[in-house]
Motif scaffolding. Sequence first.
Motif, short mmCIF file in Angstrom:
data_model
loop_
_atom_site.label_atom_id
_atom_site.label_comp_id
_atom_site.label_asym_id
_atom_site.label_seq_id
_atom_site.Cartn_x
_atom_site.Cartn_y
_atom_site.Cartn_z
N GLY A 168 0.80 -1.22 0.00
CA GLY A 168 0.00 0.00 0.00
C GLY A 168 0.83 1.26 0.00
O GLY A 168 1.95 1.31 -0.51
N ALA A 169 0.28 2.29 0.64
CA ALA A 169 0.85 3.63 0.59
C ALA A 169 2.16 3.71 1.37
O ALA A 169 2.46 2.90 2.24
CB ALA A 169 -0.14 4.64 1.16
N ALA A 170 2.94 4.75 1.05
CA ALA A 170 4.12 5.09 1.85
C ALA A 170 3.69 5.57 3.23
O ALA A 170 2.53 5.93 3.44
CB ALA A 170 4.93 6.17 1.14
N TRP A 171 4.63 5.57 4.17
CA TRP A 171 4.36 6.04 5.53
C TRP A 171 4.67 7.54 5.63
O TRP A 171 5.56 8.04 4.93
CB TRP A 171 5.26 5.32 6.53
N PRO A 172 3.97 8.25 6.51
CA PRO A 172 4.43 9.61 6.82
C PRO A 172 5.82 9.54 7.47
O PRO A 172 6.18 8.54 8.09
CB PRO A 172 3.39 10.11 7.84
N ASP A 173 6.59 10.61 7.31
CA ASP A 173 7.89 10.65 7.98
C ASP A 173 8.20 12.07 8.43
O ASP A 173 7.51 13.02 8.05
CB ASP A 173 9.00 10.07 7.11
N VAL A 174 9.22 12.20 9.27
CA VAL A 174 9.63 13.49 9.82
C VAL A 174 11.08 13.72 9.45
O VAL A 174 11.91 12.81 9.52
CB VAL A 174 9.45 13.53 11.35
N LEU A 175 11.39 14.95 9.05
CA LEU A 175 12.75 15.32 8.66
C LEU A 175 13.22 16.49 9.52
O LEU A 175 12.47 17.45 9.74
CB LEU A 175 12.79 15.72 7.18
N LEU A 176 14.43 16.39 10.03
CA LEU A 176 15.01 17.44 10.85
C LEU A 176 15.97 18.27 10.01
O LEU A 176 16.93 17.75 9.45
CB LEU A 176 15.76 16.84 12.05
N ARG A 177 15.74 19.57 9.93
CA ARG A 177 16.57 20.44 9.10
C ARG A 177 17.98 20.61 9.67
O ARG A 177 18.94 20.77 8.93
CB ARG A 177 15.92 21.82 8.96
N ASP A 178 18.10 20.63 10.99
CA ASP A 178 19.38 20.92 11.63
C ASP A 178 19.97 19.70 12.32
O ASP A 178 20.70 19.82 13.29
CB ASP A 178 19.20 22.05 12.66
N TYR A 179 19.65 18.52 11.79
CA TYR A 179 20.06 17.29 12.46
C TYR A 179 21.43 16.84 11.98
O TYR A 179 21.68 16.69 10.79
CB TYR A 179 19.04 16.19 12.18
N ARG A 180 22.34 16.61 12.95
CA ARG A 180 23.67 16.06 12.68
C ARG A 180 23.91 14.98 13.72
O ARG A 180 24.11 15.28 14.89
CB ARG A 180 24.73 17.16 12.77
N ASP A 240 18.21 29.56 10.22
CA ASP A 240 17.25 30.65 10.35
C ASP A 240 16.25 30.41 11.46
O ASP A 240 15.85 31.34 12.15
CB ASP A 240 16.51 30.90 9.03
N ALA A 241 15.84 29.18 11.64
CA ALA A 241 14.96 28.82 12.76
C ALA A 241 15.12 27.33 12.99
O ALA A 241 15.53 26.59 12.11
CB ALA A 241 13.51 29.15 12.45
N VAL A 242 14.79 26.87 14.19
CA VAL A 242 14.87 25.45 14.52
C VAL A 242 13.54 24.81 14.11
O VAL A 242 12.49 25.17 14.64
CB VAL A 242 15.15 25.24 16.01
N THR A 243 13.60 23.91 13.15
CA THR A 243 12.37 23.39 12.58
C THR A 243 12.45 21.88 12.36
O THR A 243 13.50 21.28 12.42
CB THR A 243 12.08 24.04 11.21
N PHE A 244 11.29 21.30 12.10
CA PHE A 244 11.22 19.96 11.54
C PHE A 244 10.13 19.97 10.48
O PHE A 244 9.21 20.79 10.51
CB PHE A 244 10.95 18.89 12.62
N ASP A 245 10.26 19.08 9.51
CA ASP A 245 9.26 18.95 8.45
C ASP A 245 8.50 17.65 8.63
O ASP A 245 9.11 16.60 8.85
CB ASP A 245 9.92 18.92 7.06
N ILE A 246 7.18 17.73 8.54
CA ILE A 246 6.36 16.53 8.48
C ILE A 246 6.03 16.29 7.01
O ILE A 246 5.55 17.19 6.31
CB ILE A 246 5.07 16.69 9.31
N ARG A 247 6.34 15.09 6.54
CA ARG A 247 6.06 14.76 5.14
C ARG A 247 4.91 13.78 5.08
O ARG A 247 4.98 12.67 5.62
CB ARG A 247 7.30 14.19 4.46
N TYR A 248 3.84 14.21 4.41
CA TYR A 248 2.67 13.36 4.22
C TYR A 248 2.74 12.76 2.82
O TYR A 248 2.94 13.47 1.84
CB TYR A 248 1.39 14.19 4.36
N PRO A 249 2.55 11.42 2.70
CA PRO A 249 2.73 10.79 1.40
C PRO A 249 1.55 11.01 0.47
O PRO A 249 0.41 11.20 0.91
CB PRO A 249 2.86 9.30 1.76
N GLN A 250 1.85 10.95 -0.81
CA GLN A 250 0.81 11.02 -1.83
C GLN A 250 -0.09 9.81 -1.75
O GLN A 250 0.36 8.70 -1.55
CB GLN A 250 1.48 11.09 -3.21
N HIS A 251 -1.38 10.04 -1.89
CA HIS A 251 -2.34 8.94 -1.97
C HIS A 251 -3.11 9.09 -3.28
O HIS A 251 -3.44 10.19 -3.70
CB HIS A 251 -3.32 8.96 -0.79
#
Length: 281
Positions: A168-180, A240-251
Amino acid sequence: MTTTGRRNLLKGATWAAPVIAVSTMAPAYAGSPVPGTGTLVAAPWSNTWRASNQYKGAATILQPWVIYPTTRPSGTVAVTNETPASQTANPLTRKASAWDPIYPDQSTGNYNGNKAEAPGAVGKGDVIEIFIENIGGKDSYAPQPRVAGQEHTTFTHDGTRYGPDTYGAAWPDVLLRDYRPNNPDDYYDFLKANEFSGAGVNTGKESFTGVPYTTADGRHGWKWVIELTNPVDNEHDGSDAVTFDIRYPQHRPEGSFPKQTYAQYRTTVISPWGTVVYTSA
């Protein structure tokens, strides 16, 4: 699948997002004001709050959330695709925000991990929980993690080969912009998440799928836990700011290629400030 840092890989957990009464507006909440140094909040970022970051199901989207200390009294707020940008969050003091920012005096103006900590800086050790639940539409997902960008590819993950029409579909995932990973100057790390790597991921950032669970309605849910490993002491910390991205998959409509279907998500983000609930279209 690999895990790094202090992340815990937990399978088959029985978490459920808390039942929360929410406000759809941005009122002043009752209660005592937050301390002068502010309380850390995580909320959708007004700078990027536009149609391209609001999930409607037909296309994969990245939805940036921002983390910073705010003066707004604690509470719970609901956000939908119809919420105006003025009722979302912005750490930049020159722009209006529903969560007014505050930063400690004598901020260095530099990445905090490389400079002496500003007096009163907040955030270090704070925890942010993210719950994403499928609440409507079809609820069919690949049994093993696959993320947006892999729908049209053949890839191998944990020794299993997956084709573009598999499951089925891909899973949602989270990406950290400033992650090392494992860097003491980093802003944050995951306490609970699955670091995901595989062919077809082209994000330029680390991708983390949540720890899966079954919701009270018997549907798919995922949980992430982020810990702040350094304080946030001014609006220009990090990129520029401390953020994270939530990625919602295409359905996609049932019967299309690959085999995916429309879905609706509820995202609950709990920070020291309070709770923000985003419900997609």
